[in-house]
Design a protein around this motif. Structure first.
Motif, mmCIF file in Angstrom:
data_model
loop_
_atom_site.group_PDB
_atom_site.id
_atom_site.type_symbol
_atom_site.label_atom_id
_atom_site.label_comp_id
_atom_site.label_asym_id
_atom_site.label_seq_id
_atom_site.Cartn_x
_atom_site.Cartn_y
_atom_site.Cartn_z
ATOM 1 N N GLY A 14 -10.562 -2.538 5.163
ATOM 2 C CA GLY A 14 -9.977 -1.319 4.626
ATOM 3 C C GLY A 14 -9.677 -1.478 3.157
ATOM 4 O O GLY A 14 -10.255 -2.341 2.480
ATOM 5 N N ASN B 198 0.812 -1.209 0.000
ATOM 6 C CA ASN B 198 0.000 0.000 0.000
ATOM 7 C C ASN B 198 0.845 1.258 0.000
ATOM 8 O O ASN B 198 0.446 2.282 0.525
ATOM 9 C CB ASN B 198 -0.936 -0.016 1.216
ATOM 10 N N PHE C 186 -3.174 -7.361 8.616
ATOM 11 C CA PHE C 186 -4.087 -7.127 7.477
ATOM 12 C C PHE C 186 -5.254 -8.113 7.434
ATOM 13 O O PHE C 186 -6.333 -7.775 6.960
ATOM 14 C CB PHE C 186 -3.312 -7.159 6.161
ATOM 15 N N THR D 114 -3.597 0.228 5.995
ATOM 16 C CA THR D 114 -4.606 0.508 4.961
ATOM 17 C C THR D 114 -4.629 1.985 4.588
ATOM 18 O O THR D 114 -4.032 2.831 5.260
ATOM 19 C CB THR D 114 -6.006 0.141 5.484
ATOM 20 N N PHE E 107 -6.272 -1.333 0.175
ATOM 21 C CA PHE E 107 -4.894 -1.128 -0.260
ATOM 22 C C PHE E 107 -4.964 -0.623 -1.699
ATOM 23 O O PHE E 107 -5.834 -1.066 -2.459
ATOM 24 C CB PHE E 107 -4.095 -2.441 -0.291
ATOM 25 N N ASN F 48 -0.726 -8.786 1.438
ATOM 26 C CA ASN F 48 -0.090 -7.666 2.142
ATOM 27 C C ASN F 48 1.409 -7.567 1.903
ATOM 28 O O ASN F 48 2.094 -6.895 2.634
ATOM 29 C CB ASN F 48 -0.413 -7.729 3.644
#
Lengths: 547, 360
Positions: free
Chosen positions: A296, A181, A291, B334, A298, B232
């Motif tokens: 949310g 992100n 995460f 985020t 990214f 991620n």
């Protein structure tokens, strides 16, 4: 990225520079492999014989830090052979003449001496790039992690502008974002230069807009970037720090200085999922959810805003970062709505940032990821930028001159050290080192040395060595490897036993402050096997290090 | 019909496209033809024979995955002959693998068994055939298991490894009934060119290739809940399906969404697919900690820790001014969290000193 990841497969030429794509962005590399399988030509400029060079038409094995020479020489070939796209230049750009004149002295023949790349190869790649319509440039930190990082980027964009490889599919200028992100963090305004949606903090109107939205006057003073913060901290000007999800004493260059300054801080808050090394300096440590434990978005490398969804509950009392921040704000007296979840927080940002106006959690849930800019709730996303004309109005050519890296090899430190990431670990590796499988595949730190260099230094394959620079010393195994050129060594930075960033220099790019992780002068010293349990500069005791 | 610009499939016309296979033309009409060895990311192989269809003018049935359409071609996918072939092929494959569905799907899902159910074929239509396929029982790679008794040798895994990942770590070896998926010298996968992307698992239609960690966990994929999320690690933004054991609050494995549906086209790398041990790792921070005057950390309530955090920052501001504070955010968090922390810095503490590790 100006263009999108799924477009790569349809490109006819890929120019990959400073990106070990198969290891750092394996899925983008699959798209590249697919393009090559289809018949696209591939040019790879990298100091190492990375995997992609095996399927490349050209490998430009460049000396670290000589990118501007290489790129200007390519531009030289294009302008001297008349391969530039004159009509496009006239319509879409300004200041081409300045660049044309500035690159005349960067002849391929001279470039060979500076870059180590044969003049013939430079000519071939420049011609191929200029004369192929769907030709894309792909780069990562090999371009930006230099004191000349901004210059390198300008030199690349000059090539894009003079050939007109912009505003069409499967072309463009494509920095591959290193982290899940990193795009989204910048999008959201977590940078001193911009408020959310790339609205400039230097502009009074922008500050006024946010002052009104948030009900708090905005500080006019220019903020510090990360590199400047580290130095201001060393001068005693930064006294307190809030660290969310970043382990600066592993990841910042020249970390010994950073640590000394951290010790002097009055107050430090660390918010993280693990007890990272920076926690040693913290006054308060707040346990965060990872995460998989929160909701949310990214934003990926091609500006695609995608959802993160909660799959499991966080351990113990850990809370999502957004929940913690909301609570901190409440206690700090910031007026804020009663957010019920990240969807509402996103909506607040989208209302203040026109680029994201059409994006919402609901819409992503319905339609999948959306590529900004998205002007309104019924407007589609943007697959590639600069379609039908350069966004800025006119693409600006920027002449750049070669400057040597901050440090070059000398008698005392005769080798050039470059650093990077491997396939099996990720950055400070707080996550990947905790994978049994990955640790098995790649258990310990190493330094790649060309066998001939190693022989000259009397260092065997697998021998324990100290890598030494003017800033520090770390211990790891030497690995004989023809991936690197002679007199150039390479190290990953994932291992706490060998904190590579004790070695790197914190000399930063003049504009971005990004540290020169990719070039510094170093030497190797053979170490007796008896010393294998001692890790100079590491926090870990031999027992912690698993010896 | 020469001069026609259409292909007729089961009586429906679809516009002819140069180089298109029957499978893809049929898909445009909403006609699904079953496939086992096919994947849109791979060159057609025509290996499993379940996709055979009738093509007018051709005596033999043709594989829809590999056979290209031509203008005016008439194709039938819904005849008794086509159906009988599908049932026959499914029965043959079932005889060659673990026929019982529950046993076959002890870890991963099996497309073959989905088709068996769809075409009403129960186990035991044909006697079990014991194929002497060699496995790699002592393969100590940490992630990918190969169970030869479940393999139908469609070679989708081998082709994926060659054509998509491009590392050619696995290969077809031996002949006839002994044909198996092997590595050079039957080495452990981690001593080959394998990069552990696990694409072989994703394309396997029977669960012969499967995730070792999930195999050890021992709960079938069917009983897990799937949560679509974003990986991620790097900046590609691969979409992942997190397979969760809801009762145990545990991530069992990560699978890739179907090809053609997301930015990663069904692909994942070793980190995205396998590096999730950290989530449930005992090293995770689980309670707030505050440092005492003696320098030691002790556990604290959220209330106390948050209060200390805010007061600490405020006191620095009061003594040294707003710009003596630095807020360092994370590109791992985020978008919303990054929005909040810059708001905290700018609106809560009056400084523009907000940044993160944004080097590219």
């Amino acid at each position: 990225m100006t263009n999108s990841i799924p477009e790569i497969r349809d490109a006819d030429l890929l120019f990959v520079i400073g990106s070990n794509t198969t290891e750092a962005h394996p899925i983008i590399a699959m798209e590249m492999k697919r393009a090559v399988g289809r018949g696209a030509r591939l040019a790879v400029a990298d100091p190492r014989k990375i995997w992609l060079t095996e399927i490349a038409d050209w490998h430009l094995q460049i000396k670290p830090g000589s990118d501007v020479w290489l790129l200007n020489a390519m531009a030289n070939v294009i302008v001297t052979e008349g391969l530039e796209n004159r009509a496009w230049i006239a319509e879409n750009t300004e200041d081409f003449e300045k660049v044309r004149e500035s690159v005349l002295k960067y002849t391929p023949n001279e470039a060979e001496a500076f870059t180590g790349v044969p003049a013939r190869t430079i000519r071939e790649v420049a011609r191929a790039y200029a004369t192929t319509k769907n030709a894309g440039i792909f780069y990562t930190l090999g371009i930006t992690e230099h004191t000349t990082g901004t210059d390198n980027v300008y030199a690349l964009s000059n090539l894009v502008l003079m050939t007109g490889h912009l505003g069409i599919r499967s072309a463009g200028m494509n920095p591959l974002r290193g982290q899940n992100n990193v795009q989204g963090a910048n999008d959201a305004g977590a940078t001193p230069v911009f408020y959310p949606g790339y609205q400039r903090a230097a502009e009074p109107d922008v500050r006024a807009k946010f002052a009104e939205a948030w009900g708090v006057p905005q500080n006019e003073k220019r903020g510090l970037n990360l590199n400047e913060m580290m130095k201001a901290m060393q001068r005693g000007e930064i006294r307190g720090m809030y660290l969310m999800g970043e382990d600066i004493v592993i990841s910042e260059p020249n970390v010994c200085k950073v640590e000394a300054a951290m010790n002097e801080l009055d107050f430090v808050v660390v918010q993280d999922i693990f007890f990272n090394e920076s926690c040693r300096f913290a006054d308060v440590i707040l346990p965060a959810a990872c995460f998989a434990e929160k909701d949310g978005v990214f934003t990926n490398s091609d500006r695609r805003v995608q959802r993160v969804r909660k799959a499991v509950e966080p351990p113990g009392e850990a809370r999502a970062d957004w929940e913690i921040l909301v609570e901190i704000m409440r206690r700090a007296g910031v007026k804020q709505p009663d957010y019920t979840g990240p969807g509402e927080i996103y909506a607040e940002m989208a209302a203040l940032a026109p680029k994201f106006a059409g994006i919402s959690h609901d819409r992503i849930d319905r339609e999948g990821g959306l590529q900004w800019p998205v002007a309104s709730a019924d407007a589609p996303g943007t697959e590639y930028l600069h379609k039908g004309g350069v966004l800025r109005g006119k693409g600006l050519f920027m002449p750049v001159e070669y400057r040597a890296p901050f440090e070059e090899a000398d008698i005392e430190f005769p080798l050039i050290l470059s650093t990077g990431r491997t396939l099996y670990h990720y950055n400070a590796a707080t996550q990947t080192r905790r994978s049994e499988g990955l640790s098995k595949k790649q258990p310990e730190a190493f330094v790649e040395v060309h066998p001939k260099t190693a022989r000259e230094l009397g260092i065997g394959d697998g021998q324990l060595v100290d890598v030494v620079t003017r800033r520090g010393r770390v211990r790891c195994r030497a690995m004989h490897s023809k991936q690197v050129k002679r007199n150039t060594i390479w190290m990953p930075f994932h291992f706490p036993t060998a904190r590579t960033n004790e070695l790197t220099t914190d000399a930063g790019d003049a504009v971005t402050g990004t540290g020169e992780y990719k070039v510094c002068a170093a030497k190797l010293e053979a170490v007796d096997e008896h010393s294998r349990h001692v890790f100079p500069g590491s926090y870990l005791t031999p027992m912690e290090a698993g010896e | 019909m020469s001069g026609s610009k259409f292909v007729v499939i089961d009586g429906n016309e679809v516009e002819f496209r140069e180089g298109e296979t029957i499978l893809h033309a049929a898909r445009r009409l909403g006609i699904e033809i079953p496939t086992l060895c096919h994947d849109d990311r791979l060159e057609p192989a025509g290996a499993c024979r379940i996709c055979l269809v009738e093509v007018e003018g051709s005596r033999l049935m043709q594989p829809a995955c590999a056979f290209r359409t031509a203008p005016g071609m008439v194709v039938r996918t819904n005849t008794t002959r086509v159906d009988r072939n599908r049932q026959f092929i499914i029965s043959l494959h079932l005889a060659d693998t673990v026929a019982d569905r529950d046993e076959a799907e002890d870890v991963s899902r099996s497309k073959l068994h989905d088709y068996a159910a769809q075409y009403g074929i129960s186990e035991g239509d044909w006697p079990h055939v014991e194929s002497p396929r060699e496995g790699r029982a002592d393969d100590e790679n940490p992630f990918i298991a190969f169970r030869p008794d479940r393999c139908i040798v469609c070679a989708a895994c081998v082709r994926y490894c060659d054509e998509v990942e491009g590392v050619s770590a696995i290969t077809l070896a031996n002949r006839g009934g002994r044909t198996t998926i092997a590595t050079a010298d039957l080495r452990s996968l981690d001593h080959t060119t394998c990069e552990m992307c696990g694409g072989c698992i994703a394309v396997c239609p029977t669960g012969a290739m499967t995730e070792k960690p999930a195999l050890f966990y021992g709960k079938p994929e069917r009983e897990l809940e799937r949560v679509r999320s974003t990986c991620n690690f790097c900046g590609v933004g691969c979409q992942i399906d997190i397979n969760v054991d809801r009762e145990a609050n545990r991530i069992v494995k990560v699978t890739s969404p179907p090809p053609g549906t997301t930015v990663n086209d069904g692909n994942l790398c070793v980190k995205g697919r396998f590096a999730n041990d950290f989530v449930h790792h005992p090293d995770r921070l689980t309670v707030p900690l505050v440092r005492e005057v003696d320098g030691q950390l002790r556990e604290a309530s959220w209330d106390e820790a948050l209060d200390r955090a805010v007061r600490g920052l405020q006191s620095v501001r009061e003594t040294h001014g707003s710009d003596s504070l630095a807020f360092i955010s994370s590109s791992r968090c985020t978008g919303e969290e990054n929005y909040l922390i810059q708001k905290l810095a700018r609106a809560g503490f009056g400084t523009q000193n907000i940044h993160q590790c944004a080097a590219t």
